[in-house]
Design an enzyme around this catalytic site. Sequence first.
Site, PDB file in Angstrom:
ATOM      1  N   LEU A   1       0.759  -0.704  -0.062  1.00  0.00           N
ATOM      2  CA  LEU A   1      -0.101  -0.501   0.009  1.00  0.00           C
ATOM      3  C   LEU A   1       0.891   1.067  -0.091  1.00  0.00           C
ATOM      4  CD1 LEU A   1      -2.747  -1.372   2.805  1.00  0.00           C
ATOM      5  CD2 LEU A   1      -2.863  -1.319   0.427  1.00  0.00           C
TER       6      LEU A   1
ATOM      7  N   HIS B   1      -3.411   4.597  -2.040  1.00  0.00           N
ATOM      8  CA  HIS B   1      -4.158   3.227  -1.354  1.00  0.00           C
ATOM      9  C   HIS B   1      -5.225   3.891  -0.469  1.00  0.00           C
ATOM     10  CE1 HIS B   1      -1.504   0.365  -3.224  1.00  0.00           C
ATOM     11  NE2 HIS B   1      -2.618   0.615  -3.688  1.00  0.00           N
TER      12      HIS B   1
ATOM     13  N   ASP C   1      -5.677   4.018 -12.811  1.00  0.00           N
ATOM     14  CA  ASP C   1      -6.034   3.167 -13.739  1.00  0.00           C
ATOM     15  C   ASP C   1      -8.053   3.219 -13.719  1.00  0.00           C
ATOM     16  OD1 ASP C   1      -4.261   0.899 -12.523  1.00  0.00           O
ATOM     17  OD2 ASP C   1      -4.860   0.825 -10.507  1.00  0.00           O
TER      18      ASP C   1
HETATM   19  O1  PAF Z   1      -5.892  -2.134  -8.689  1.00  0.00           O
HETATM   20  C1  PAF Z   1      -6.360  -3.141  -8.468  1.00  0.00           C
HETATM   21  O2  PAF Z   1      -5.647  -2.782  -7.383  1.00  0.00           O
HETATM   22  C2  PAF Z   1      -6.587  -4.547  -8.651  1.00  0.00           C
HETATM   23  O3  PAF Z   1      -7.105  -3.711 -10.228  1.00  0.00           O
HETATM   24  C3  PAF Z   1      -7.601  -4.989  -8.493  1.00  0.00           C
HETATM   25  C4  PAF Z   1      -9.176  -4.206  -8.483  1.00  0.00           C
HETATM   26  C5  PAF Z   1      -7.818  -5.136  -6.905  1.00  0.00           C
HETATM   27  C6  PAF Z   1      -7.984  -6.076  -8.867  1.00  0.00           C
HETATM   28  O4  PAF Z   1      -7.555  -7.333  -8.041  1.00  0.00           O
END
Ligand code: PAF
Length: 283
Positions: A33, A37, A150
């Site tokens: 993390l 996060h 992402d």
């Molecule tokens: O973004 C991420 O870390 C991963 O793609 C997820 C959403 C936890 C799925 O494994």
Amino acid sequence: MRLIKSIPQMIKYAKAVQKKGKVIGLVPTMGFLHAGHLSLIDIAKRSCDIVVVSIFVNPTQFGPKEDFKKYPRNLARDLKLLRRMGVDIVFCPSAQEMYPKGFQTKITVPKLAKKLCGISRPHHFAGVVTVVLKLFNIVLPDIAVFGEKDYQQQLIIKQMAVDLNLDVKILTGKIVRERNGLAMSSRNKYLSNLNQERAARLYAALSFGKKLAEQGEKSPEHLRRSILAHLKGKQINIEYCEVLNADTLESLPRLKGKVLIALAARIDGVRLIDNIVVSLGRT
Ligand code: PAF
């Protein structure tokens, strides 16, 4: 804070909490993390009674030649951070628990998944979407939070939630950056200090592109080329640089509305992605 590894235990806990009328928030992660996060956990904490963080390095979203084995992991450090954040539950299943023998189902969101990262990672998003749906069915969240770094992933998950009538509200958190502009990512660990400085140029190029668009550039192709020219000679291997409709990922005849500028590149073999969204007028 409680650590739960078994799926039946997680479901049991979630059902009990649900019965009490509490709002469950899920932040799915692959661990290792960072501040990005933690900002998603903050969002979940603000709108939920119970916050669950899942840590699972999902093997099905990695290609055969990708970094699944060496993906950075440090559960002890993650747990310390999560305890400090006041997280209620860490759900941390094994691959065996998530994918027992005989597992075969795959969820796809084919149109969105074939753009951008889907070109070089054709099976990636099916792996992501399938594990996210499993996590939703196990954690029973009312709210789930994903990062805008992402960008394509969060669009695809929102589409799945609509298409499958999932009763989960998808929230997103802004990209958190290092002081030099580099978007935070667990994979930044692979980069030397010098390469982290090099990688920060991706954001400089995106910001340059945003400025050009805001100053009136109308051609997506000109914009794309200007960004690529900005990155030339910087020891960055560009995988793609795309300027697209930020809601549909369709190409744009002219720059208008909500525009996504997205980049994927390799620096010293490390694959990095970054993006910026520009809100322009309607004309
Ligand atoms: O973004 C991420 O870390 C991963 O793609 C997820 C959403 C936890 C799925 O494994």
